[in-house]
Design an enzyme around this catalytic site. Sequence first.
Site, PDB file in Angstrom:
ATOM      1  N   PHE A 157       0.834  -1.203   0.000  1.00 56.23           N
ATOM      2  CA  PHE A 157       0.000   0.000   0.000  1.00 56.23           C
ATOM      3  C   PHE A 157       0.866   1.250   0.000  1.00 56.23           C
ATOM      4  O   PHE A 157       1.907   1.304   0.658  1.00 56.23           O
ATOM      5  CB  PHE A 157      -0.891   0.048   1.249  1.00 56.23           C
ATOM      6  CG  PHE A 157      -1.976  -0.976   1.297  1.00 56.23           C
ATOM      7  CD1 PHE A 157      -3.233  -0.716   0.773  1.00 56.23           C
ATOM      8  CD2 PHE A 157      -1.749  -2.210   1.896  1.00 56.23           C
ATOM      9  CE1 PHE A 157      -4.248  -1.667   0.833  1.00 56.23           C
ATOM     10  CE2 PHE A 157      -2.764  -3.168   1.965  1.00 56.23           C
ATOM     11  CZ  PHE A 157      -4.009  -2.889   1.431  1.00 56.23           C
ATOM     12  N   ASP A 158       0.407   2.267  -0.711  1.00 54.26           N
ATOM     13  CA  ASP A 158       0.845   3.628  -0.454  1.00 54.26           C
ATOM     14  C   ASP A 158       0.213   4.044   0.875  1.00 54.26           C
ATOM     15  O   ASP A 158      -0.705   3.382   1.371  1.00 54.26           O
ATOM     16  CB  ASP A 158       0.370   4.520  -1.606  1.00 54.26           C
ATOM     17  CG  ASP A 158       0.625   5.983  -1.347  1.00 54.26           C
ATOM     18  OD1 ASP A 158       1.763   6.334  -0.996  1.00 54.26           O
ATOM     19  OD2 ASP A 158      -0.325   6.784  -1.491  1.00 54.26           O
ATOM     20  N   ALA A 159       0.672   5.156   1.455  1.00 54.87           N
ATOM     21  CA  ALA A 159       0.117   5.592   2.739  1.00 54.87           C
ATOM     22  C   ALA A 159      -0.836   6.778   2.591  1.00 54.87           C
ATOM     23  O   ALA A 159      -2.046   6.652   2.773  1.00 54.87           O
ATOM     24  CB  ALA A 159       1.249   5.936   3.712  1.00 54.87           C
ATOM     25  N   LYS A 165       9.272   6.614  -5.148  1.00 51.23           N
ATOM     26  CA  LYS A 165       8.408   6.144  -6.225  1.00 51.23           C
ATOM     27  C   LYS A 165       8.244   7.270  -7.238  1.00 51.23           C
ATOM     28  O   LYS A 165       8.118   8.430  -6.830  1.00 51.23           O
ATOM     29  CB  LYS A 165       7.026   5.760  -5.667  1.00 51.23           C
ATOM     30  CG  LYS A 165       7.017   4.604  -4.703  1.00 51.23           C
ATOM     31  CD  LYS A 165       5.611   4.356  -4.124  1.00 51.23           C
ATOM     32  CE  LYS A 165       5.114   5.511  -3.291  1.00 51.23           C
ATOM     33  NZ  LYS A 165       3.795   5.266  -2.672  1.00 51.23           N
ATOM     34  N   ASP A 172      -3.030   5.726  -4.728  1.00 54.15           N
ATOM     35  CA  ASP A 172      -3.918   6.745  -5.302  1.00 54.15           C
ATOM     36  C   ASP A 172      -3.234   7.563  -6.388  1.00 54.15           C
ATOM     37  O   ASP A 172      -3.908   8.293  -7.110  1.00 54.15           O
ATOM     38  CB  ASP A 172      -4.410   7.696  -4.201  1.00 54.15           C
ATOM     39  CG  ASP A 172      -3.286   8.591  -3.677  1.00 54.15           C
ATOM     40  OD1 ASP A 172      -3.355   9.809  -3.894  1.00 54.15           O
ATOM     41  OD2 ASP A 172      -2.332   8.071  -3.081  1.00 54.15           O
TER      42      ASP A 172
END
Length: 224
Positions: free
Chosen positions: A8-10, A150, A176
């Site tokens: 996951f991204d945060a 990223k 997202d």
Amino acid sequence: MYYKWILFDADDTLFHFDAFAGLRRMFAGFGVDFGEQDFAHYQSLNQPLWVAYQDGDITAEQLQHQRFAGWAQRLAVSPRELNSAFLTAMADICAPLPGARELIDALTGKAQLGIITNGFTELQQVRLERTAFRDAFSPLVISEQVGLAKPDPGIFEHALELMGRPPREQVLMVGDNPHSDILGGLNAGLHTCWLNPAGKPVPEGISPHYQVGSLHELHRLLLC
């Protein structure tokens, strides 16, 4: 479930990230009524800095310094002090996005979970502790610590090394940001899921494996 790993991204993937609220809270501590025009000016500086950071043109330290340099001079404090106060304010108002806790609870034990974030260490670790999410994620890969952001494939390779080099088709990257999260994941050979609550069009040249409008929808996709 097909995927053995979910990364996951945060910010704005697991956690609500309201920069305006955080800045208002932070600047109030310095006696400043930080308004919408102030925020618009801040964003005009901050957003290009994030692009430069993600492109590898500046460091995390340079980003954090430059975005507050003007305010630091005006308030006669250091940019470092303002940046730290901002991250503290963001930690104070942190909250998981709707469906995040239910999703993580449901995935625990069914897949291994990790985080790859371009956010800063001072915020990420405190926020995971306060939301009781810290033990759910390993590895926790923070660009500031790795020295790569990223969508650089190197940060994904670093995460995969920590994960024991699982087959890439068994790893799903959820985020997202179509450029840093999705394109970055695709270039690393991972499957990807774009969290797109606003229903934005898919950017040209980026083809996520999945697209969802909410974490509730991701929950149904992965576990139903």
